[in-house]
Design a protein around this motif. Structure first.
Motif, PDB file in Angstrom:
ATOM      1  N   GLU A   1     -22.109 -29.541 -44.230  1.00  0.00           N
ATOM      2  CA  GLU A   1     -20.846 -29.821 -43.540  1.00  0.00           C
ATOM      3  C   GLU A   1     -20.681 -31.318 -43.266  1.00  0.00           C
ATOM      4  O   GLU A   1     -19.578 -31.855 -43.367  1.00  0.00           O
ATOM      5  CB  GLU A   1     -20.773 -29.039 -42.225  1.00  0.00           C
ATOM      6  CG  GLU A   1     -20.822 -27.529 -42.383  1.00  0.00           C
ATOM      7  CD  GLU A   1     -19.528 -26.946 -42.938  1.00  0.00           C
ATOM      8  OE1 GLU A   1     -18.550 -27.699 -43.071  1.00  0.00           O
ATOM      9  OE2 GLU A   1     -19.512 -25.735 -43.233  1.00  0.00           O
TER      10      GLU A   1
ATOM     11  N   GLN B   1     -17.411 -27.390 -37.276  1.00  0.00           N
ATOM     12  CA  GLN B   1     -18.840 -27.324 -37.611  1.00  0.00           C
ATOM     13  C   GLN B   1     -19.519 -28.657 -37.322  1.00  0.00           C
ATOM     14  O   GLN B   1     -20.637 -28.697 -36.767  1.00  0.00           O
ATOM     15  CB  GLN B   1     -19.023 -26.945 -39.090  1.00  0.00           C
ATOM     16  CG  GLN B   1     -18.739 -25.496 -39.428  1.00  0.00           C
ATOM     17  CD  GLN B   1     -19.879 -24.560 -39.044  1.00  0.00           C
ATOM     18  OE1 GLN B   1     -20.769 -24.923 -38.276  1.00  0.00           O
ATOM     19  NE2 GLN B   1     -19.839 -23.346 -39.579  1.00  0.00           N
TER      20      GLN B   1
ATOM     21  N   ARG C   1     -28.225 -22.757 -35.043  1.00  0.00           N
ATOM     22  CA  ARG C   1     -26.791 -22.516 -35.088  1.00  0.00           C
ATOM     23  C   ARG C   1     -26.333 -21.943 -33.755  1.00  0.00           C
ATOM     24  O   ARG C   1     -26.909 -20.967 -33.258  1.00  0.00           O
ATOM     25  CB  ARG C   1     -26.438 -21.521 -36.195  1.00  0.00           C
ATOM     26  CG  ARG C   1     -26.120 -22.140 -37.529  1.00  0.00           C
ATOM     27  CD  ARG C   1     -25.625 -21.062 -38.482  1.00  0.00           C
ATOM     28  NE  ARG C   1     -25.207 -21.604 -39.756  1.00  0.00           N
ATOM     29  CZ  ARG C   1     -24.696 -20.872 -40.738  1.00  0.00           C
ATOM     30  NH1 ARG C   1     -24.543 -19.574 -40.586  1.00  0.00           N
ATOM     31  NH2 ARG C   1     -24.336 -21.444 -41.867  1.00  0.00           N
TER      32      ARG C   1
ATOM     33  N   GLN D   1     -20.926 -21.760 -34.320  1.00  0.00           N
ATOM     34  CA  GLN D   1     -21.203 -22.063 -35.722  1.00  0.00           C
ATOM     35  C   GLN D   1     -21.347 -20.786 -36.540  1.00  0.00           C
ATOM     36  O   GLN D   1     -20.910 -20.720 -37.694  1.00  0.00           O
ATOM     37  CB  GLN D   1     -22.470 -22.907 -35.841  1.00  0.00           C
ATOM     38  CG  GLN D   1     -22.288 -24.351 -35.420  1.00  0.00           C
ATOM     39  CD  GLN D   1     -23.606 -25.111 -35.435  1.00  0.00           C
ATOM     40  OE1 GLN D   1     -24.445 -24.917 -34.558  1.00  0.00           O
ATOM     41  NE2 GLN D   1     -23.776 -25.958 -36.428  1.00  0.00           N
ATOM     42  N   GLN D   2     -21.950 -19.764 -35.946  1.00  0.00           N
ATOM     43  CA  GLN D   2     -22.057 -18.480 -36.638  1.00  0.00           C
ATOM     44  C   GLN D   2     -20.684 -17.877 -36.892  1.00  0.00           C
ATOM     45  O   GLN D   2     -20.395 -17.358 -37.978  1.00  0.00           O
ATOM     46  CB  GLN D   2     -22.918 -17.526 -35.817  1.00  0.00           C
ATOM     47  CG  GLN D   2     -24.369 -17.952 -35.682  1.00  0.00           C
ATOM     48  CD  GLN D   2     -25.131 -17.067 -34.718  1.00  0.00           C
ATOM     49  OE1 GLN D   2     -24.800 -15.905 -34.520  1.00  0.00           O
ATOM     50  NE2 GLN D   2     -26.168 -17.611 -34.098  1.00  0.00           N
TER      51      GLN D   2
ATOM     52  N   ALA E   1     -18.917 -19.831 -39.634  1.00  0.00           N
ATOM     53  CA  ALA E   1     -19.488 -19.527 -40.942  1.00  0.00           C
ATOM     54  C   ALA E   1     -19.059 -18.146 -41.420  1.00  0.00           C
ATOM     55  O   ALA E   1     -18.754 -17.957 -42.607  1.00  0.00           O
ATOM     56  CB  ALA E   1     -21.012 -19.631 -40.880  1.00  0.00           C
ATOM     57  N   GLN E   2     -19.042 -17.169 -40.516  1.00  0.00           N
ATOM     58  CA  GLN E   2     -18.637 -15.818 -40.911  1.00  0.00           C
ATOM     59  C   GLN E   2     -17.190 -15.791 -41.380  1.00  0.00           C
ATOM     60  O   GLN E   2     -16.848 -15.134 -42.365  1.00  0.00           O
ATOM     61  CB  GLN E   2     -18.844 -14.850 -39.750  1.00  0.00           C
ATOM     62  CG  GLN E   2     -20.289 -14.516 -39.475  1.00  0.00           C
ATOM     63  CD  GLN E   2     -20.458 -13.489 -38.371  1.00  0.00           C
ATOM     64  OE1 GLN E   2     -19.547 -12.714 -38.075  1.00  0.00           O
ATOM     65  NE2 GLN E   2     -21.623 -13.478 -37.748  1.00  0.00           N
TER      66      GLN E   2
ATOM     67  N   ASP F   1     -15.539 -18.376 -42.589  1.00  0.00           N
ATOM     68  CA  ASP F   1     -15.491 -19.134 -43.834  1.00  0.00           C
ATOM     69  C   ASP F   1     -15.899 -18.264 -45.020  1.00  0.00           C
ATOM     70  O   ASP F   1     -15.312 -18.340 -46.102  1.00  0.00           O
ATOM     71  CB  ASP F   1     -16.414 -20.348 -43.716  1.00  0.00           C
ATOM     72  CG  ASP F   1     -16.215 -21.347 -44.848  1.00  0.00           C
ATOM     73  OD1 ASP F   1     -15.072 -21.527 -45.294  1.00  0.00           O
ATOM     74  OD2 ASP F   1     -17.209 -21.951 -45.284  1.00  0.00           O
ATOM     75  N   GLU F   2     -16.896 -17.417 -44.832  1.00  0.00           N
ATOM     76  CA  GLU F   2     -17.418 -16.593 -45.915  1.00  0.00           C
ATOM     77  C   GLU F   2     -16.610 -15.310 -46.127  1.00  0.00           C
ATOM     78  O   GLU F   2     -16.394 -14.896 -47.273  1.00  0.00           O
ATOM     79  CB  GLU F   2     -18.884 -16.221 -45.625  1.00  0.00           C
ATOM     80  CG  GLU F   2     -19.849 -17.391 -45.622  1.00  0.00           C
ATOM     81  CD  GLU F   2     -20.252 -17.817 -47.015  1.00  0.00           C
ATOM     82  OE1 GLU F   2     -20.116 -17.015 -47.954  1.00  0.00           O
ATOM     83  OE2 GLU F   2     -20.706 -18.963 -47.173  1.00  0.00           O
TER      84      GLU F   2
END
Length: 275
Positions: free
Chosen positions: A82, A120, A132, A136-137, A140-141, A143-144
């Motif tokens: 990031e 991030q 994390r 941040q988790q 990321a979740q 984002d994915e």
């Protein structure tokens, strides 16, 4: 009841998902509704040869970050993924479906991707790169596996909040076509990668926009940018995407009765108000 023959719920088992080779992918999979909104980039997915970095960058704005090949030389800088984006470089593996779909989301929704990256980086500055935070988790979740859902009929949101999947998908199938509830955008590149294997039962991690805003993505971006959304992973509403009318071949009553996929609400689970 178990999943239909050949159907695999995304996330089943401890094994990491391995995407098929480019030549093994049936181009028909790109007609899946997950790819709605990405039709301009069909050639990137279906051409015989992988697009190179220059081809990806040709889709990007003239200013802003650029895709760069992720190799040993790049990684030698020791930067977090990031942090490197914040410096203008999006590390991208060659001939890699996951990174290709990530690039497509950057091209389609650059303001959203910038908002995720900025948040991030703020947490990286505070936490460092070894751990994390919950935020941040959540970032990321999304984002994915992120999906933006627009809800105009609050009774449907109530059904979703209770995990009354049969009522939400089956009894109210028409509301998914008349605007009562709509998938505004699929932004999770890992979801796209899963579609390469037919039969996988996908679960989106959703942010919900209520009402009829001019731009649902803009409202999501504003909420992420102010730190209002994606503070905890539990904010994200799970949505079994195969339940959406037209998103899976088998959608009879027995299909919606699969509790290992259409999971009941966990005791004590409460979702936040929509945006």
């Amino acid at each position: 009841m178990t999943a239909p023959t050949g159907a695999i719920r995304a996330g089943d088992g401890p094994r990491r998902f391995v995407a098929p080779l480019r030549g093994q992918v049936d181009a028909a999979c790109f007609r899946h509704p997950v790819f709605d909104g990405y039709g301009d980039h069909l050639d990137l997915m279906t051409a015989a040869r992988w697009p190179d970095i220059d081809a990806l960058n040709a889709w990007m704005p003239a200013t802003g970050p650029r895709f760069v090949v992720q190799d040993a030389t790049l990684l030698a800088d020791g930067l977090h993924y990031e942090a490197r984006i914040a410096q203008g470089r999006i590390a991208t593996r060659a001939e890699n479906w996951h990174d290709l779909f990530n690039a497509m989301v950057w091209v389609r929704y650059p303001v959203l991707k910038h908002a995720l990256n900025r948040q991030q980086c703020r947490h990286l500055e505070r936490m460092g790169s070894r751990e994390r935070s919950p935020a941040q988790q959540a970032l990321a979740q999304f984002d994915e596996s992120g999906v933006v859902v627009q809800v105009r009929d609050t009774t449907l949101l109530d059904l979703w909040d209770r995990h009354d999947w049969t009522a939400l998908f089956h009894a109210n199938a028409g509301r998914w076509n008349d605007g009562g509830i709509t998938v505004a955008a699929v932004v999770g590149h890992a979801l796209m990668e899963q579609v390469l294997v037919p039969g996988r039962l996908l679960v989106g991690k959703c942010l919900v926009v209520l009402g009829d805003p001019v731009d649902a993505i803009a409202r999501v971006v504003a909420s992420i940018s102010t730190g209002t959304s994606l503070v905890m992973p539990t904010e994200l509403r799970p949505l079994p995407l195969a339940g959406i009318p037209g998103w899976h071949a088998e959608q009879g009553a027995a299909f919606y009765a699969q509790k290992d996929y259409f999971r009941p609400l966990r005791e004590g689970r409460v979702y936040p108000r929509p945006l």
